[in-house]
Design an enzyme around this catalytic site. Structure first.
Site, short mmCIF file in Angstrom:
data_model
loop_
_atom_site.label_atom_id
_atom_site.label_comp_id
_atom_site.label_asym_id
_atom_site.label_seq_id
_atom_site.Cartn_x
_atom_site.Cartn_y
_atom_site.Cartn_z
N GLU A 143 -1.82 -5.66 8.64
CA GLU A 143 -0.95 -5.22 9.71
C GLU A 143 -1.86 -5.26 10.73
O GLU A 143 -2.90 -5.34 11.02
CB GLU A 143 -0.84 -3.56 9.41
N LYS A 195 -0.93 -9.94 2.99
CA LYS A 195 -0.07 -9.16 4.19
C LYS A 195 -1.26 -8.25 4.63
O LYS A 195 -1.93 -7.42 4.09
CB LYS A 195 1.10 -8.30 3.97
N ASP A 198 -0.98 -6.52 -0.44
CA ASP A 198 -1.17 -5.88 0.72
C ASP A 198 -2.62 -5.56 0.85
O ASP A 198 -3.14 -4.63 0.15
CB ASP A 198 -0.23 -4.63 0.51
N ASP A 258 0.72 -1.30 0.33
CA ASP A 258 0.07 -0.13 0.01
C ASP A 258 0.91 1.28 -0.11
O ASP A 258 0.48 2.40 -0.17
CB ASP A 258 -0.97 -0.04 1.13
N SER A 259 2.29 1.28 0.22
CA SER A 259 3.10 2.19 0.21
C SER A 259 3.02 2.85 -1.70
O SER A 259 3.39 4.18 -1.84
CB SER A 259 4.42 1.78 0.17
N GLU A 303 8.36 -3.79 11.42
CA GLU A 303 8.74 -2.33 10.94
C GLU A 303 8.89 -1.28 11.97
O GLU A 303 8.36 -1.51 12.94
CB GLU A 303 7.62 -1.96 9.88
#
Ligand code: KIV
Length: 286
Positions: free
Chosen positions: A118, A116, A87, A48-49, A185
């Site tokens: 978070e 992935k 993501d 998502d970056s 992270e």
């Protein structure tokens, strides 16, 4: 690994068992994915970056499942050897278990081979439902950018003992639930080492020091495609922005001076065609 990388391959990749550290890089389109795969990375993260490094947003909260699916499909069309990690964006796994599985399925159908997400223990119901639907899951703990407002900014996590212990407990819970790897992270290197030692699945660090089972960086950061603020944990291996701006400037100068396009960069009629058009003194050939 010379054959297609799978989630079970990655799960078995623990450096304390003698494995080489894993390499993950982000990519968001076909040329980027081809470059990352040609460089021999084990995993391509369609992160998502993309919101910040491609789409110009200030945080990652703006991208949707459809955005990530669009970029995942571009990466998947290149059929990389590397494992494709899709993501899950903010709000795609926060509302309900059903929503989570449906959203993950959109990424899988776009070509992701795992997803992935978070967060720590509070994500367990979602992780269990995804695994139940046969979707491999990579965890992501520590500085989780989707929690930027809750964290009060992009801040290193786990400096306090209680926070560090909570991160270790989160990692153990995710590993126990069945995640095949965990991104750590923005945590102190000693905390990342404790987490790595505490679990049997690989940890992939970003801003988490050298003692993880692998490392991930963002494509645009590694290649120096932007010259904006450089986080402490990034190492730039190229300066493509400077090189690129120079190349584009030289193109502009050549256009303005008439040096581009040249003869070799133009199509030509042959002599007969030229004559038929009445172009005397024109160039023959093609
Ligand atoms: O979206 C992303 O690029 C990520 C990495 C920073 C791990 O989540």
């Amino acid at each position: 690994m010379t054959t297609k990388v799978t989630a079970p391959d990655i799960r078995a990749h623990k450096t304390r068992l003698g494995a080489e550290p894993l390499v993950m890089l982000t990519a968001y389109d076909a040329p980027g994915a081809r470059m990352v795969d040609a460089a021999g990375a084990d995993m391509i993260l369609v992160g998502d970056s993309v919101a910040m490094v491609v789409l110009g947003y200030d945080d990652t909260l703006q991208v949707t499942v459809d955005d990530i699916a669009h970029h995942t499909a571009a990466v998947a069309r290149t059929k990389p050897r590397a494992l494709i990690v899709g993501d899950l964006p903010w709000m795609s796994y926060h509302v309900s278990v059903e929503d989570t599985v449906r959203n993950a399925a959109v990424l899988i159908r776009a070509g992701a081979e795992c997803v992935k997400l978070e967060g720590g223990r509070k994500r367990l119901p979602m992780i269990e439902a995804l695994l139940d639907a046969e979707i491999p899951v990579m965890g992501h703990i520590g500085l989780t950018p989707q929690s930027v407002h809750a964290m009060g900014g992009f801040r290193v996590q786990g400096r306090e003992t209680s926070e560090a212990l909570a991160l270790i407990d989160d990692a153990k819970a995710l590993a126990h639930a069945g995640c095949f790897a965990i991104v750590i992270e923005g945590v102190p290197d000693q905390v990342a080492e404790l987490i790595t030692d505490a679990i049997d699945i690989p940890t992939i660090g970003i801003g988490a020091g050298p003692r993880c089972d692998g490392q991930v960086l963002v494509f645009h950061d590694v290649l120096g495609i932007e010259d904006r603020v450089l986080p402490k944990f990034v190492r730039r291996y190229a300066d493509l922005r400077t090189e690129g701006v120079d190349a584009l400037r030289r193109f502009g100068a050549d256009v303005r001076s008439g040096a581009f396009p040249g003869d070799a960069e133009s199509y030509h009629l042959n002599a007969e065609q030229t004559e038929a058009l009445g172009l005397y003194g024109g160039r023959a050939g093609h």
